[in-house]
Design an enzyme around this catalytic site. Sequence first.
Site, PDB file in Angstrom:
ATOM      1  N   VAL A 244       2.566   7.434   1.946  1.00 14.51           N
ATOM      2  CA  VAL A 244       2.778   7.759   0.532  1.00 14.51           C
ATOM      3  C   VAL A 244       1.432   7.944  -0.185  1.00 14.51           C
ATOM      4  O   VAL A 244       1.225   8.931  -0.907  1.00 14.51           O
ATOM      5  CB  VAL A 244       3.606   6.663  -0.178  1.00 14.51           C
ATOM      6  CG1 VAL A 244       3.805   7.002  -1.656  1.00 14.51           C
ATOM      7  CG2 VAL A 244       4.964   6.476   0.503  1.00 14.51           C
TER       8      VAL A 244
ATOM      9  N   GLY B 145      -4.672   2.180  -0.569  1.00  8.98           N
ATOM     10  CA  GLY B 145      -3.762   2.490   0.530  1.00  8.98           C
ATOM     11  C   GLY B 145      -3.549   3.982   0.656  1.00  8.98           C
ATOM     12  O   GLY B 145      -3.042   4.635  -0.259  1.00  8.98           O
TER      13      GLY B 145
ATOM     14  N   GLY C  88      -1.811   5.584   3.205  1.00 16.15           N
ATOM     15  CA  GLY C  88      -0.827   5.773   4.268  1.00 16.15           C
ATOM     16  C   GLY C  88       0.070   6.953   3.956  1.00 16.15           C
ATOM     17  O   GLY C  88      -0.330   7.911   3.280  1.00 16.15           O
TER      18      GLY C  88
ATOM     19  N   LYS D 280      21.471  -5.946   0.514  1.00 14.97           N
ATOM     20  CA  LYS D 280      20.342  -6.143   1.417  1.00 14.97           C
ATOM     21  C   LYS D 280      20.778  -7.100   2.510  1.00 14.97           C
ATOM     22  O   LYS D 280      21.606  -7.990   2.281  1.00 14.97           O
ATOM     23  CB  LYS D 280      19.146  -6.758   0.667  1.00 14.97           C
ATOM     24  CG  LYS D 280      17.822  -6.585   1.380  1.00 14.97           C
ATOM     25  CD  LYS D 280      17.206  -5.232   1.094  1.00 14.97           C
ATOM     26  CE  LYS D 280      15.883  -5.045   1.806  1.00 14.97           C
ATOM     27  NZ  LYS D 280      15.243  -3.787   1.449  1.00 14.97           N
TER      28      LYS D 280
HETATM   29  P1  NAI Z   1       2.024   2.989   5.239  1.00 11.72           P
HETATM   30  O1  NAI Z   1       2.105   1.843   6.171  1.00 11.72           O
HETATM   31  O2  NAI Z   1       2.168   4.375   5.775  1.00 11.72           O
HETATM   32  O3  NAI Z   1       0.659   2.941   4.411  1.00 11.72           O
HETATM   33  C1  NAI Z   1       0.094   1.784   3.914  1.00 11.72           C
HETATM   34  C2  NAI Z   1      -1.416   1.979   3.935  1.00 11.72           C
HETATM   35  O4  NAI Z   1      -2.017   0.856   3.316  1.00 11.72           O
HETATM   36  C3  NAI Z   1      -1.985   2.090   5.355  1.00 11.72           C
HETATM   37  O5  NAI Z   1      -2.870   3.191   5.438  1.00 11.72           O
HETATM   38  C4  NAI Z   1      -2.708   0.762   5.530  1.00 11.72           C
HETATM   39  O6  NAI Z   1      -3.836   0.869   6.411  1.00 11.72           O
HETATM   40  C5  NAI Z   1      -3.129   0.463   4.111  1.00 11.72           C
HETATM   41  N1  NAI Z   1      -3.427  -0.933   3.861  1.00 11.72           N
HETATM   42  C6  NAI Z   1      -2.898  -2.033   4.427  1.00 11.72           C
HETATM   43  N2  NAI Z   1      -3.474  -3.143   3.929  1.00 11.72           N
HETATM   44  C7  NAI Z   1      -4.369  -2.734   2.998  1.00 11.72           C
HETATM   45  C8  NAI Z   1      -5.248  -3.403   2.121  1.00 11.72           C
HETATM   46  N3  NAI Z   1      -5.346  -4.733   2.095  1.00 11.72           N
HETATM   47  N4  NAI Z   1      -6.016  -2.657   1.303  1.00 11.72           N
HETATM   48  C9  NAI Z   1      -5.954  -1.301   1.319  1.00 11.72           C
HETATM   49  N5  NAI Z   1      -5.141  -0.625   2.127  1.00 11.72           N
HETATM   50  C10 NAI Z   1      -4.353  -1.321   2.966  1.00 11.72           C
HETATM   51  O7  NAI Z   1       3.149   2.701   4.119  1.00 11.72           O
HETATM   52  P2  NAI Z   1       3.787   3.742   3.112  1.00 11.72           P
HETATM   53  O8  NAI Z   1       5.053   4.253   3.686  1.00 11.72           O
HETATM   54  O9  NAI Z   1       2.753   4.687   2.637  1.00 11.72           O
HETATM   55  O10 NAI Z   1       4.211   2.770   1.917  1.00 11.72           O
HETATM   56  C11 NAI Z   1       3.242   2.274   1.013  1.00 11.72           C
HETATM   57  C12 NAI Z   1       3.915   1.322   0.040  1.00 11.72           C
HETATM   58  O11 NAI Z   1       4.965   2.001  -0.654  1.00 11.72           O
HETATM   59  C13 NAI Z   1       4.566   0.103   0.697  1.00 11.72           C
HETATM   60  O12 NAI Z   1       4.435  -1.002  -0.160  1.00 11.72           O
HETATM   61  C14 NAI Z   1       6.026   0.502   0.804  1.00 11.72           C
HETATM   62  O13 NAI Z   1       6.873  -0.632   0.796  1.00 11.72           O
HETATM   63  C15 NAI Z   1       6.197   1.312  -0.474  1.00 11.72           C
HETATM   64  N6  NAI Z   1       7.281   2.272  -0.400  1.00 11.72           N
HETATM   65  C16 NAI Z   1       7.283   3.245   0.558  1.00 11.72           C
HETATM   66  C17 NAI Z   1       8.326   4.147   0.619  1.00 11.72           C
HETATM   67  C18 NAI Z   1       8.341   5.254   1.622  1.00 11.72           C
HETATM   68  O14 NAI Z   1       9.184   6.156   1.491  1.00 11.72           O
HETATM   69  N7  NAI Z   1       7.465   5.242   2.620  1.00 11.72           N
HETATM   70  C19 NAI Z   1       9.475   4.087  -0.318  1.00 11.72           C
HETATM   71  C20 NAI Z   1       9.339   3.049  -1.330  1.00 11.72           C
HETATM   72  C21 NAI Z   1       8.277   2.178  -1.343  1.00 11.72           C
END
Ligand code: NAI
Length: 350
Positions: free
Chosen positions: A181, A177, A179, A80
């Site tokens: 994923v 969440g 988003g 990292k």
């Molecule tokens: P994203 O940014 O697309 O989605 C996150 C969602 O959570 C957004 O819709 C946001 O509005 C919402 N959010 C933020 N604060 C919040 C809260 N306090 N309460 C409820 N919802 C809230 O991120 P993504 O890519 O979907 O990733 C989600 C998680 O998975 C993160 O922790 C990321 O580190 C982890 N992750 C993602 C990977 C990927 O391939 N995208 C791979 C491995 C882990």
Amino acid sequence: MDIWDSREFDDHEQVCVFTDEEVGLRCIVAIHSTKLGPACGGTRFKPYHTDLHALEDALRLSRAMSYKSALAGLPVGGGKSVIIGDPGAIKSRELLHSYGRFINRIGQTFATGEDVGMSVADVETIAEVSPYMAGISANSGDPSIPTAIGVIHGLRAVAKWKFGQDGFRNMRVAVQGLGAVGWGVAKQLHAEGAELTVADVREDVVAAAVTEFGAKAVSPSDIHRMDVDLYVPCALGGVVTERSALEICAKAVAGAANNQLASSRAGEILAERGILFGPDYVLNAGGIISGMPALNTIPGHEKAKVLPLDQSLAAIYDRLLQIFGRAEAAGKTPEAAAEEMAREIIGHKA
Ligand code: NAI
């Protein structure tokens, strides 16, 4: 700053500190292990309170990358990189190029890509001077789709272990969440008959989930308290604190969000309350698994052959059941059992 006495130091193979005053670059690269293959891990760009905090972040996150890859059966090690500073204030083309030239000096033992504070465009800028960049649009796709598929395999294992159930029919699931994923996870859960409760800070995605999945919407501050079977964190890390672990009503917690346990004590509280926890880095490994073909194009990483994507993602189910079995037999938390298993695979001493 004493590296060897740092609480996060774990016989890391290599730690490099780079400075380029002219462009304002200060960064630390930690390589935890290359026993299974060349190290791989993202570049995080953020301000840190102290240099020690930056060092500890690099040490801790590189170790977590070793564990994630080992448990996903990947022939890569853990590394990292952290760039210290406010990306909004100091990020420049010159800084990114300088960083890329430093990464070249580490050579074939480390490949890196996006993380907090870095965009695909930034990684592409670095790639103009460095061949060690993964996650650029030229060599990989959107990792969130395989990540969501992997999370679903992991949730199937949780449903099997905790409820003896195949699939999610009539299971009450709270998804935090929606988003990239979380939306994919919610969609599949709904398709397989789960009853969804959802929360997000974005009202538009919540409204869409209510319409498309018949989900019940609750406030982001209440989602962990819902009386459900599964609580699936897919937003932020650190959502299971020593306090929230006492408030969670679900019978199991597992999802995509990185570092869900704010402390190992929070994990112990879940276990004491009979709540099953699925270690996040086992469930969310789909992103790195799907990045393997792209990694193969990076010098030094060409031999990193793995199973076909669908088989690697499906293996998350078996791996998680192994971890739950081991945790139960040894009276440990699943988190501790996963760590122990990863260290055995890597050949790192306990
Ligand atoms: P994203 O940014 O697309 O989605 C996150 C969602 O959570 C957004 O819709 C946001 O509005 C919402 N959010 C933020 N604060 C919040 C809260 N306090 N309460 C409820 N919802 C809230 O991120 P993504 O890519 O979907 O990733 C989600 C998680 O998975 C993160 O922790 C990321 O580190 C982890 N992750 C993602 C990977 C990927 O391939 N995208 C791979 C491995 C882990």
